[in-house]
Design a protein around this motif. Structure first.
Motif, PDB file in Angstrom:
ATOM      1  N   ARG A  17     -24.891  -0.237 -21.447  1.00  0.00           N
ATOM      2  CA  ARG A  17     -25.085   1.177 -21.776  1.00  0.00           C
ATOM      3  C   ARG A  17     -25.474   2.013 -20.562  1.00  0.00           C
ATOM      4  NH1 ARG A  17     -28.155  -0.977 -26.277  1.00  0.00           N
ATOM      5  NH2 ARG A  17     -26.823  -1.089 -28.123  1.00  0.00           N
ATOM      6  N   SER A  20     -20.963   3.546 -16.770  1.00  0.00           N
ATOM      7  CA  SER A  20     -19.883   4.357 -17.335  1.00  0.00           C
ATOM      8  C   SER A  20     -18.623   4.157 -16.514  1.00  0.00           C
ATOM      9  CB  SER A  20     -20.264   5.840 -17.360  1.00  0.00           C
ATOM     10  OG  SER A  20     -20.486   6.316 -16.038  1.00  0.00           O
ATOM     11  N   HIS A  53     -29.439  12.049 -26.000  1.00  0.00           N
ATOM     12  CA  HIS A  53     -29.535  10.725 -25.395  1.00  0.00           C
ATOM     13  C   HIS A  53     -30.306  10.843 -24.090  1.00  0.00           C
ATOM     14  CE1 HIS A  53     -26.713   9.076 -28.268  1.00  0.00           C
ATOM     15  NE2 HIS A  53     -25.839  10.027 -27.966  1.00  0.00           N
ATOM     16  N   SER A 113     -16.950  -0.375 -24.622  1.00  0.00           N
ATOM     17  CA  SER A 113     -18.289   0.098 -25.006  1.00  0.00           C
ATOM     18  C   SER A 113     -18.775   1.200 -24.078  1.00  0.00           C
ATOM     19  CB  SER A 113     -19.278  -1.067 -24.999  1.00  0.00           C
ATOM     20  OG  SER A 113     -18.941  -2.028 -25.978  1.00  0.00           O
ATOM     21  N   ASN A 117     -19.731   4.810 -25.518  1.00  0.00           N
ATOM     22  CA  ASN A 117     -21.116   5.219 -25.330  1.00  0.00           C
ATOM     23  C   ASN A 117     -21.231   6.584 -24.661  1.00  0.00           C
ATOM     24  OD1 ASN A 117     -23.910   4.375 -25.719  1.00  0.00           O
ATOM     25  ND2 ASN A 117     -24.054   4.319 -23.498  1.00  0.00           N
ATOM     26  N   ALA A 140     -20.429   6.504 -29.806  1.00  0.00           N
ATOM     27  CA  ALA A 140     -21.204   5.270 -29.673  1.00  0.00           C
ATOM     28  C   ALA A 140     -21.357   4.517 -30.986  1.00  0.00           C
ATOM     29  CB  ALA A 140     -22.580   5.596 -29.091  1.00  0.00           C
ATOM     30  N   GLN A 143     -19.232   1.263 -31.501  1.00  0.00           N
ATOM     31  CA  GLN A 143     -19.266   0.138 -30.570  1.00  0.00           C
ATOM     32  C   GLN A 143     -19.218  -1.205 -31.301  1.00  0.00           C
ATOM     33  OE1 GLN A 143     -21.908   0.328 -27.005  1.00  0.00           O
ATOM     34  NE2 GLN A 143     -22.488   2.326 -27.809  1.00  0.00           N
TER      35      GLN A 143
END
Length: 292
Positions: A17, A20, A53, A113, A117, A140, A143
């Protein structure tokens, strides 16, 4: 109760997570995501909200929504656009080697993922003998569904030519296209395939998986080799001359495959599956600036 299949451990999922997928390609479309446009100014218009987030700009928090819902949401604007990422996985029989297939699925889940995310649009497909709808989701919350979809894939047994049939399962108008394959098919087939890809995505990447056995066979004496695709047997005396000839042919194929990728503007990265998923992700892919 049947236990859900997983590809990555919870610890790995948590670590991923923080990373990226990186791309210099123009972000296509007007869909909202987490990537800011280069063009800032009066065109910025409010679009909707999404959950806060860690790392988001706290100045975009909507305090009125917080007062009503006791949840943190940030405002999104039309300059926040999504990447459209597609992962294409080779499921032909040459990918069936246990360690290669394991790493292929781990890479698929890890990269997918990272896309989900970041609130980007992910699609996933593979060439199959039956017509199956590809995975297409955004956000997200999908996932786990994506990991389960990949985990359920059985050992590769797809018949036919991957490069020849792959175009039929790739959507159009992509930001990034990631191809995960061992690249063992004929170069003529790859060239025909690669030639079409710039029309589909601004950023195309070929991730080649190689096993230690393929790179340096350990066979000795008289052996019978069986083609994984055709099942045709071949009796061979594994002399030093035969091994040398094999290595020369393998290296020639490798160099020409890489040259074809360069010719058509495709980023190429060859990895050894025996290095393990940790080294591949956090050393090789970061060093190549594919992720950060």
């Amino acid at each position: 109760m049947n236990k859900e299949k997983t590809v990555l451990s919870p610890e790995w999922s948590s670590r991923i997570r923080r990373y990226s997928l990186q791309s210099k390609s123009r972000i296509r479309g007007q869909h909202k995501g987490s990537h800011r446009s280069k063009y800032l100014g009066s065109s910025l218009e409010f679009s909707d909200f999404r959950e806060y987030h860690p790392g988001d700009d706290v100045r975009q928090l909507d305090w009125n929504v917080l007062a009503r819902t006791e949840k943190y949401f940030i405002k999104r604007f039309l300059d926040e656009q999504e990447m459209r990422v597609h992962i294409l996985l080779d499921t032909t029989k040459s990918m069936a080697q246990e360690e290669k297939w394991k790493v292929a699925k781990q890479l698929t889940v890890a990269l997918g993922s990272m896309v989900l995310n970041k609130d980007d649009h992910l699609s996933f497909s593979y060439v199959n003998n039956t017509t199956l709808p590809p995975f297409r989701k955004k956000g997200a919350r999908f996932q786990k569904a994506f990991e389960q979809a990949v985990a359920k894939l059985e050992k590769p047994d797809t018949k036919g030519n991957f490069a020849r049939n792959a175009l039929t399962v790739i959507p159009k108008d992509l930001t990034v296209l990631i191809i995960i394959s061992d690249g063992l098919e004929h170069l003529e087939e790859w060239q025909i395939f690669f030639k079409q890809l710039p029309k589909l995505a601004g950023d195309v990447r070929f991730l080649q998986l190689q096993s230690a056995e393929e790179m340096a066979p350990s066979y000795t004496g008289d052996v019978q080799l069986v083609d994984m695709e055709t099942k045709e047997p071949l009796n061979v005396s594994m002399s030093q001359a035969v091994l040398t000839s094999y290595q020369q042919m393998r290296m020639a194929h490798q160099k020409q495959l890489e040259a074809l990728c360069h010719q058509y503007g495709i980023a190429f990265l060859s990895i050894k599956v025996n290095d393990g998923i940790q080294h591949i992700l956090f050393q090789q892919l970061t060093k190549a600036y594919w992720i950060r």
